[in-house]
Write an enzyme that holds these catalytic residues in place. Sequence first.
Site, mmCIF file in Angstrom:
data_model
loop_
_atom_site.group_PDB
_atom_site.id
_atom_site.type_symbol
_atom_site.label_atom_id
_atom_site.label_comp_id
_atom_site.label_asym_id
_atom_site.label_seq_id
_atom_site.Cartn_x
_atom_site.Cartn_y
_atom_site.Cartn_z
ATOM 1 N N ARG A 68 39.191 29.804 44.070
ATOM 2 C CA ARG A 68 37.900 29.971 44.772
ATOM 3 C C ARG A 68 36.731 29.800 43.800
ATOM 4 N NH1 ARG A 68 38.130 35.239 48.237
ATOM 5 N NH2 ARG A 68 35.938 34.673 48.570
ATOM 6 N N ASP A 102 29.991 34.553 46.619
ATOM 7 C CA ASP A 102 29.831 33.323 45.828
ATOM 8 C C ASP A 102 28.590 33.332 44.931
ATOM 9 O OD1 ASP A 102 27.693 32.725 47.684
ATOM 10 O OD2 ASP A 102 29.157 31.809 49.029
ATOM 11 N N HIS A 117 30.059 42.951 49.122
ATOM 12 C CA HIS A 117 31.463 42.751 48.749
ATOM 13 C C HIS A 117 31.625 42.279 47.310
ATOM 14 C CE1 HIS A 117 32.512 42.392 53.316
ATOM 15 N NE2 HIS A 117 32.346 43.630 52.904
ATOM 16 N N CYS A 147 40.264 42.781 28.982
ATOM 17 C CA CYS A 147 39.041 43.379 28.454
ATOM 18 C C CYS A 147 39.247 43.711 26.975
ATOM 19 C CB CYS A 147 38.803 44.651 29.265
ATOM 20 S SG CYS A 147 37.426 45.648 28.758
ATOM 21 N N CYS A 149 39.011 46.489 25.770
ATOM 22 C CA CYS A 149 39.750 47.768 25.729
ATOM 23 C C CYS A 149 41.239 47.555 25.949
ATOM 24 C CB CYS A 149 39.181 48.748 26.763
ATOM 25 S SG CYS A 149 39.827 48.522 28.447
#
Length: 240
Positions: A68, A102, A117, A147, A149
């Site tokens: 996407r 988007d 969202h 990440c 972390c």
Amino acid sequence: MTPDDAREVLAAARRPVALTGAGVSAESGLSTFRGPGGLWNDRRPEELATPEAFAADPALVWSFYRWRRERVRACAPNAAHHALAAFEAAHEGFVLITQNVDGYHRDAGSRAVIELHGNLMIDRCSECGAERPADPRRDAADALPRCACGGLERPGVVWFGEPVTRIEEAFAVAGEADAFLVAGTSAQVEPAASAARVAKRAGAAVIEVNPEATPLTSIADGAFRGRAAALLPGLLGGAR
Ligand code: OAD
């Protein structure tokens, strides 16, 4: 209500508010979720858009969201996004509530945006919550993003079953609206769709733009059947 009436109502509103959905990005070339060519026609949201799906198979979920992202990078905002951004520039107090992930409303120049969202183009650590912009090179790699972390990152969207963090803010804005434009949403996902009901109860004129009728059509003061990129520039073009 005629299109001219709707234009006047929107232009004269003290607190105009809009709620947008996937249909507003359809003419950019991004698939909607429901209806012809919809993403959920041949995929199950339970397998791709829930925290449980991500825990069970993060690679599968990431492959869907990376695809996407490629589509979002390959396409661009259309006349509907630009009309909403121009309307904001000319109408102080306008707020745009969107279900879209988007980021096209911001890309087009909208600033007062509540992304209900989340945003597809953000990586968020599932451990510490740190966020960073999506990176095409990271998205092209085989490895799943991690990440600093050490935690596994996830797309910065809201999945089914997760709280819609900005809904109180959206309902508060909807409750102040005197004109409420609903464009390109099937109005089947809650609590987002109820923002229009909150506005209606508070006395707003509800104006719908969609090629099809939706559950919100019955409360709409004006319902205009057509494509957002064709209709919004006209409806939002009035001067105050
Ligand atoms: P949907 O895919 O459910 O609905 C898209 C709507 O856009 C339909 O009512 C279409 O008739 C309409 N439409 C299609 N082309 C259009 C055009 N060119 N102009 C205007 N309208 C057009 O999308 P949403 O209502 O946004 O959730 O879906 C709501 C949520 O369901 C999404 O935010 C997503 C999805 O699962 C999450 O990601 C959490």
